[in-house]
Design a protein around this motif. Structure first.
Motif, PDB file in Angstrom:
ATOM      1  N   GLY A   1      21.837  11.698  56.904  1.00 32.74           N
ATOM      2  CA  GLY A   1      21.693  10.290  57.411  1.00 32.74           C
ATOM      3  C   GLY A   1      21.373   9.513  57.061  1.00 32.74           C
ATOM      4  O   GLY A   1      20.338   9.870  55.595  1.00 32.74           O
ATOM      5  N   ALA A   2      20.601   9.329  57.491  1.00 34.44           N
ATOM      6  CA  ALA A   2      20.347   7.581  57.468  1.00 34.44           C
ATOM      7  C   ALA A   2      18.886   7.598  57.166  1.00 34.44           C
ATOM      8  O   ALA A   2      18.647   6.877  56.146  1.00 34.44           O
ATOM      9  CB  ALA A   2      20.472   6.744  58.861  1.00 34.44           C
ATOM     10  N   ALA A   3      17.739   8.375  57.847  1.00 36.48           N
ATOM     11  CA  ALA A   3      16.777   8.718  57.979  1.00 36.48           C
ATOM     12  C   ALA A   3      16.420   9.166  55.801  1.00 36.48           C
ATOM     13  O   ALA A   3      15.557   8.608  55.334  1.00 36.48           O
ATOM     14  CB  ALA A   3      16.320   9.958  58.440  1.00 36.48           C
ATOM     15  N   ALA A   4      17.325  10.011  55.407  1.00 35.89           N
ATOM     16  CA  ALA A   4      17.398  10.358  53.983  1.00 35.89           C
ATOM     17  C   ALA A   4      17.041   9.421  53.624  1.00 35.89           C
ATOM     18  O   ALA A   4      16.541   8.896  51.931  1.00 35.89           O
ATOM     19  CB  ALA A   4      17.992  11.460  53.887  1.00 35.89           C
ATOM     20  N   VAL A   5      18.328   8.582  53.647  1.00 39.62           N
ATOM     21  CA  VAL A   5      18.322   7.132  52.817  1.00 39.62           C
ATOM     22  C   VAL A   5      17.097   6.362  52.640  1.00 39.62           C
ATOM     23  O   VAL A   5      17.322   5.457  52.252  1.00 39.62           O
ATOM     24  CB  VAL A   5      19.029   6.425  53.136  1.00 39.62           C
ATOM     25  N   ALA A   6      16.461   6.032  53.733  1.00 36.23           N
ATOM     26  CA  ALA A   6      15.169   5.369  54.397  1.00 36.23           C
ATOM     27  C   ALA A   6      14.454   5.581  53.592  1.00 36.23           C
ATOM     28  O   ALA A   6      13.206   5.044  52.956  1.00 36.23           O
ATOM     29  CB  ALA A   6      15.071   5.324  55.635  1.00 36.23           C
ATOM     30  N   ARG A   7      14.088   7.343  53.319  1.00 37.12           N
ATOM     31  CA  ARG A   7      12.694   7.518  53.092  1.00 37.12           C
ATOM     32  C   ARG A   7      12.947   7.634  51.555  1.00 37.12           C
ATOM     33  O   ARG A   7      12.011   7.508  50.283  1.00 37.12           O
ATOM     34  CB  ARG A   7      13.032   8.959  52.780  1.00 37.12           C
ATOM     35  N   LEU A   8      14.026   7.243  50.266  1.00 32.77           N
ATOM     36  CA  LEU A   8      14.524   6.746  49.389  1.00 32.77           C
ATOM     37  C   LEU A   8      13.905   5.519  48.586  1.00 32.77           C
ATOM     38  O   LEU A   8      13.026   5.488  47.597  1.00 32.77           O
ATOM     39  CB  LEU A   8      15.886   6.897  48.600  1.00 32.77           C
ATOM     40  N   LEU A   9      14.571   4.607  49.793  1.00 33.19           N
ATOM     41  CA  LEU A   9      14.265   3.212  49.813  1.00 33.19           C
ATOM     42  C   LEU A   9      12.687   3.199  49.176  1.00 33.19           C
ATOM     43  O   LEU A   9      12.293   2.390  49.022  1.00 33.19           O
ATOM     44  CB  LEU A   9      14.988   2.044  50.922  1.00 33.19           C
ATOM     45  N   ALA A  10      12.217   3.475  50.847  1.00 35.99           N
ATOM     46  CA  ALA A  10      10.639   3.121  50.681  1.00 35.99           C
ATOM     47  C   ALA A  10       9.804   3.893  49.450  1.00 35.99           C
ATOM     48  O   ALA A  10       8.682   3.020  49.407  1.00 35.99           O
ATOM     49  CB  ALA A  10      10.094   4.687  51.652  1.00 35.99           C
ATOM     50  N   ALA A  11      10.447   4.837  48.789  1.00 37.43           N
ATOM     51  CA  ALA A  11       9.856   5.471  47.680  1.00 37.43           C
ATOM     52  C   ALA A  11      10.235   4.674  46.464  1.00 37.43           C
ATOM     53  O   ALA A  11       9.223   4.179  45.588  1.00 37.43           O
ATOM     54  CB  ALA A  11      10.456   7.087  47.036  1.00 37.43           C
ATOM     55  N   HIS A  12      11.264   3.727  46.648  1.00 39.97           N
ATOM     56  CA  HIS A  12      11.434   2.397  45.559  1.00 39.97           C
ATOM     57  C   HIS A  12      11.123   1.961  45.950  1.00 39.97           C
ATOM     58  O   HIS A  12       9.584   1.214  44.468  1.00 39.97           O
ATOM     59  CB  HIS A  12      12.691   2.191  45.630  1.00 39.97           C
ATOM     60  N   ARG A  13       9.852   1.223  47.389  1.00 35.49           N
ATOM     61  CA  ARG A  13       9.401   0.120  47.368  1.00 35.49           C
ATOM     62  C   ARG A  13       8.270   0.591  46.989  1.00 35.49           C
ATOM     63  O   ARG A  13       6.644  -0.175  46.707  1.00 35.49           O
ATOM     64  CB  ARG A  13       9.679  -0.201  48.765  1.00 35.49           C
ATOM     65  N   ALA A  14       7.430   1.268  46.837  1.00 38.35           N
ATOM     66  CA  ALA A  14       5.982   2.318  46.390  1.00 38.35           C
ATOM     67  C   ALA A  14       6.624   2.257  44.975  1.00 38.35           C
ATOM     68  O   ALA A  14       5.390   2.159  44.768  1.00 38.35           O
ATOM     69  CB  ALA A  14       5.672   3.134  47.064  1.00 38.35           C
ATOM     70  N   GLY A  15       6.916   1.931  43.976  1.00 42.20           N
ATOM     71  CA  GLY A  15       6.970   1.745  43.008  1.00 42.20           C
ATOM     72  C   GLY A  15       7.816   2.914  42.476  1.00 42.20           C
ATOM     73  O   GLY A  15       8.170   3.181  40.586  1.00 42.20           O
ATOM     74  N   ALA A  16       9.118   3.677  42.413  1.00 42.59           N
ATOM     75  CA  ALA A  16       9.854   4.268  42.450  1.00 42.59           C
ATOM     76  C   ALA A  16      11.034   4.183  42.032  1.00 42.59           C
ATOM     77  O   ALA A  16      11.910   2.986  41.588  1.00 42.59           O
ATOM     78  CB  ALA A  16      10.197   5.720  42.877  1.00 42.59           C
ATOM     79  N   GLY A  17      10.997   4.823  40.150  1.00 41.99           N
ATOM     80  CA  GLY A  17      11.976   4.237  39.208  1.00 41.99           C
ATOM     81  C   GLY A  17      13.535   4.526  39.091  1.00 41.99           C
ATOM     82  O   GLY A  17      14.522   4.198  39.640  1.00 41.99           O
TER      83      GLY A  17
END
Length: 213
Positions: free
Chosen positions: A128-144
């Motif tokens: 669901g959306a919670a998993a998507v949001a966690r990956l977006l947060a990881a990208h904002r933290a610098g994950a490519g």
């Protein structure tokens, strides 16, 4: 020829001035061979086609823009599913496997200015959306490069910064999708644990239909 239809009306929903949000790419082209030829996008879930639920997960998780790759019975999906705010991409080579749909989606997204793309699959209704949001947060933290993990095991969704798109497309062959690329770059992949908010179960066989509704 790949057909692309933009169903968006006006500015991208959820976009912020000056921001470059992560695009969402939903792979929904499969023909459901092990389901007796029932396209997964058209399976019923919560009273509507499954593709609607999956596209809504990208929306609610924060992805802009949202691209949906269609294949098997694409015309029926267009007629039956309500996918506002999505760009629909027809993949005429869908029968060649998931890799062709991933390539088609990335090729369509190349015309955007998205800095990264989050890829999800239509046949995982427990993501669901919670998993998507966690990956977006990881990208904002610098994950490519990032992938959802379940008990430490890599799964979907997955996220690729733009500089990885060409390599991902080159490695996407048959049903492997991005698996080979992620394996080759395992040391750079941020695993984002999502087992407490999602489950990676696929709807592949008639027995798996219990996952719906």
């Amino acid at each position: 020829m790949t057909r692309i239809t933009d169903t968006r009306d006006g500015p991208a929903e959820g976009a912020r001035p000056g921001a470059l949000p992560v695009a969402g790419l939903l792979l929904a082209a499969g023909g459901g061979r092990r389901l007796g030829g029932r396209p997964k996008a058209l399976l019923g879930h919560l009273g509507r086609p499954l593709v609607e639920f999956a596209a809504g997960v990208l929306r609610d998780g924060g992805c802009v823009p949202r691209y949906v790759v269609l294949g098997a019975r694409a015309a029926d999906v267009r007629n039956r599913a309500e996918l506002p705010g999505c760009v629909l991409v027809d993949n005429p080579g869908w029968a060649d496997g998931m890799g062709s749909s991933l390539r088609a989606g990335l090729a369509a997204l190349a015309a955007t200015d998205a800095p990264a793309v989050l890829v999800t699959l239509v046949d995982q209704p427990r993501v669901g959306a919670a998993a998507v949001a966690r990956l977006l947060a990881a990208h904002r933290a610098g994950a490519g490069l990032a992938a959802a993990a379940y008990g430490g095991e890599r799964g979907h969704p997955v996220l690729f910064a733009r500089e990885h798109w060409e390599g991902v497309a080159l490695s996407a062959v048959g049903d492997r999708g991005a698996r080979a690329y992620l394996r080759a770059h395992a040391g750079a992949v941020a695993l984002v644990e999502c087992g407490d908010v999602a489950a990676p179960d696929d709807v592949d066989t008639p027995e798996d239909l219990r996952l719906l509704d």
